[in-house]
Design an enzyme around this catalytic site. Structure first.
Site, PDB file in Angstrom:
ATOM      1  N   ARG A  34       0.706  -0.825   0.066  1.00  0.00           N
ATOM      2  CA  ARG A  34       0.403   0.075   0.093  1.00  0.00           C
ATOM      3  C   ARG A  34       0.705   1.405   0.130  1.00  0.00           C
ATOM      4  O   ARG A  34       1.035   2.160   0.757  1.00  0.00           O
ATOM      5  CB  ARG A  34      -1.101   0.046   1.214  1.00  0.00           C
ATOM      6  CG  ARG A  34      -1.997  -0.856   1.455  1.00  0.00           C
ATOM      7  CD  ARG A  34      -3.230  -0.908   2.107  1.00  0.00           C
ATOM      8  NE  ARG A  34      -3.784  -1.645   2.306  1.00  0.00           N
ATOM      9  CZ  ARG A  34      -4.047  -2.416   3.934  1.00  0.00           C
ATOM     10  NH1 ARG A  34      -3.472  -1.507   4.640  1.00  0.00           N
ATOM     11  NH2 ARG A  34      -4.998  -3.538   3.662  1.00  0.00           N
ATOM     12  N   ARG A  38      -4.057   6.285   1.267  1.00  0.00           N
ATOM     13  CA  ARG A  38      -4.006   7.625   1.317  1.00  0.00           C
ATOM     14  C   ARG A  38      -3.428   8.493   2.206  1.00  0.00           C
ATOM     15  O   ARG A  38      -4.728   9.469   3.159  1.00  0.00           O
ATOM     16  CB  ARG A  38      -5.934   6.837   2.520  1.00  0.00           C
ATOM     17  CG  ARG A  38      -6.792   6.192   1.825  1.00  0.00           C
ATOM     18  CD  ARG A  38      -8.424   6.439   2.537  1.00  0.00           C
ATOM     19  NE  ARG A  38      -7.790   4.754   3.030  1.00  0.00           N
ATOM     20  CZ  ARG A  38      -8.119   4.421   3.825  1.00  0.00           C
ATOM     21  NH1 ARG A  38     -10.026   4.700   4.349  1.00  0.00           N
ATOM     22  NH2 ARG A  38      -8.463   2.564   4.243  1.00  0.00           N
ATOM     23  N   ARG A  47      -8.182  10.755  -5.661  1.00  0.00           N
ATOM     24  CA  ARG A  47      -9.461  10.576  -4.918  1.00  0.00           C
ATOM     25  C   ARG A  47     -10.574  11.062  -4.098  1.00  0.00           C
ATOM     26  O   ARG A  47     -11.402  10.451  -3.970  1.00  0.00           O
ATOM     27  CB  ARG A  47      -8.782   9.619  -3.458  1.00  0.00           C
ATOM     28  CG  ARG A  47      -8.492   7.950  -3.439  1.00  0.00           C
ATOM     29  CD  ARG A  47      -9.326   7.388  -4.479  1.00  0.00           C
ATOM     30  NE  ARG A  47     -10.582   6.716  -4.045  1.00  0.00           N
ATOM     31  CZ  ARG A  47     -10.960   6.321  -2.676  1.00  0.00           C
ATOM     32  NH1 ARG A  47     -10.312   5.502  -1.958  1.00  0.00           N
ATOM     33  NH2 ARG A  47     -12.124   6.166  -2.847  1.00  0.00           N
ATOM     34  N   ASP A  83      -6.522  -3.775  -7.180  1.00  0.00           N
ATOM     35  CA  ASP A  83      -7.062  -4.553  -5.917  1.00  0.00           C
ATOM     36  C   ASP A  83      -7.813  -5.999  -6.315  1.00  0.00           C
ATOM     37  O   ASP A  83      -7.469  -6.538  -7.430  1.00  0.00           O
ATOM     38  CB  ASP A  83      -8.639  -3.557  -5.290  1.00  0.00           C
ATOM     39  CG  ASP A  83      -8.664  -4.215  -4.547  1.00  0.00           C
ATOM     40  OD1 ASP A  83      -9.430  -5.245  -4.366  1.00  0.00           O
ATOM     41  OD2 ASP A  83      -8.554  -3.411  -3.582  1.00  0.00           O
ATOM     42  N   TYR A 161     -13.621 -14.426   0.163  1.00  0.00           N
ATOM     43  CA  TYR A 161     -14.114 -13.156   0.190  1.00  0.00           C
ATOM     44  C   TYR A 161     -15.227 -13.932  -1.030  1.00  0.00           C
ATOM     45  O   TYR A 161     -16.712 -13.334  -0.398  1.00  0.00           O
ATOM     46  CB  TYR A 161     -13.667 -12.282  -0.873  1.00  0.00           C
ATOM     47  CG  TYR A 161     -13.047 -11.052  -0.222  1.00  0.00           C
ATOM     48  CD1 TYR A 161     -13.210 -10.204   0.328  1.00  0.00           C
ATOM     49  CD2 TYR A 161     -11.017 -10.985   0.164  1.00  0.00           C
ATOM     50  CE1 TYR A 161     -12.830  -9.051   0.761  1.00  0.00           C
ATOM     51  CE2 TYR A 161     -10.354  -9.926   0.497  1.00  0.00           C
ATOM     52  CZ  TYR A 161     -11.408  -8.686   1.290  1.00  0.00           C
ATOM     53  OH  TYR A 161     -10.469  -8.296   1.926  1.00  0.00           O
TER      54      TYR A 161
END
Length: 353
Positions: A34, A38, A47, A83, A161
């Protein structure tokens, strides 16, 4: 089908690539899971204009944030911005990244009937063409000596998932299917492996020099269950990846599974922060290792960060084959300056005379 990648001498001899092959390096290469995220003001500005899924699906923006992270941090490898769940959409899963709730799959797979309704030929080279285009754009924009890492979710984590429909604490639905209908479980894992092999090889053909498998949830299994329900599938997947392209096999909470993960395959085993690096290396033997600073250390003061970096560098003992990384991804509120300092510290402390 495997593709023969074209790799320049600059990329072949980059410290990250040399470490993947367990060859000596001038310093310990470092990249961070990552590393585009963010915690970066530049990323947050982008974003504000687009959703996460839109960012993944716009190759020029995906390439921009991938390269931006390398330039800002001074890391030794890029990882494409994407992703792990993107491959599930063309398989027929209804994927949504809900604000505050993370990813949600609105049509979970809970039975053999649900497995049978999945798209058996998602043509990932077409349906995920935006990821491949992002790789091509990124490779063109990166410095010629910076390797690019492609990636995918490992079969167990993706299957979980799909079955849970999102995040889970106890994996009740996943384990119920595993234990009550092994045929449906193995059919799902086999299908995932087939699609993942095509997807990863397409990423390599598009310009990735290495690939990482993220098995983020596999630490919730016992060794016996991993051996029965996961290992044969992960092994089959890794065996199909283009020869001579390094594979990083990473999981979290996998202290009890390290030897089994090594047996499943991969040139590099990624370890999280719950195991000491030197202890993991003693157990794993002749493989490269990636890891493994606790991401929360990056909230500490600079002297403490240096102390923890030094401990990991010392544990590696200058053995060839160490790639410095966090034990999981950078957290969204991490101070940017601390991330930059971490990379500088790794390079400085590991420099070989």
């Amino acid at each position: 089908m495997a593709h023969t990648p074209v790799i320049t001498p600059e990329l072949y001899n980059a410290p990250f690539m040399r470490a993947c092959r367990r060859e000596p390096t001038p310093y310990t290469p470092v990249w961070l899971m990552r590393q585009a995220g963010r915690y970066m003001p530049e990323y947050r500005r982008i974003r504000e204009q687009v959703s996460f899924l839109d960012l993944c699906k716009r190759p020029e923006l995906s390439a921009e944030v991938t390269v931006m992270a390398v330039d800002r941090l001074g890391v030794d490898a890029a990882i494409i911005f994407a992703d792990i769940l993107l491959i599930l959409e063309p398989m027929g899963m209804e994927l949504e990244f809900a604000a505050g709730d993370g990813p949600v799959l609105h049509n979970p797979v809970r039975s053999a009937t649900d497995v049978n309704r999945l798209n058996a030929n998602p043509e990932v080279e077409i349906s995920l063409g935006y990821v491949l285009e992002a790789i091509r754009c990124t490779r063109a924009a990166l410095r010629p000596d910076v390797p690019l890492i492609g990636f995918a979710g490992a079969p167990f984590t993706l299957a979980s998932y799909m079955i849970e429909g999102g995040g889970s604490r106890n994996y009740v639905h996943t384990k119920t299917l595993m234990y009550s209908d092994a045929g449906a479980w193995h059919a799902l894992m086999t299908q995932l492996c087939r699609h993942l092999a095509r997807y990863l090889n397409a990423q390599i053909a598009a310009g990735a020099q290495a690939v990482q498998l993220f098995d983020s949830w596999v630490g919730n299994l016992s060794p016996a269950d991993y051996r029965t329900f996961v290992l044969p599938h992960t092994q089959a997947l890794i065996a199909q990846i283009t020869p001579d392209v390094p594979v990083i096999h990473f999981g979290t909470g996998t202290n009890a599974l390290l030897e089994l993960m090594r047996d499943a395959g991969g040139n590099v085993i990624g370890v999280d922060f719950r195991v000491e690096l030197d202890a993991a290396w003693r157990r794993l033997g002749a493989v490269a290792i990636q890891g493994n600073l606790d991401p929360c250390v990056l909230y500490a003061e600079r002297p403490y960060i240096r102390q923890r970096v030094k401990r990991i560098v010392d544990q590696a003992q200058n053995r060839p084959g160490h790639i410095f990384n966090l034990g999981h991804g950078i957290l969204p509120t991490t101070p940017m300056d601390n991330v930059i300092a971490l990379v500088e510290d790794v390079h400085e402390m590991s420099a070989r005379s």
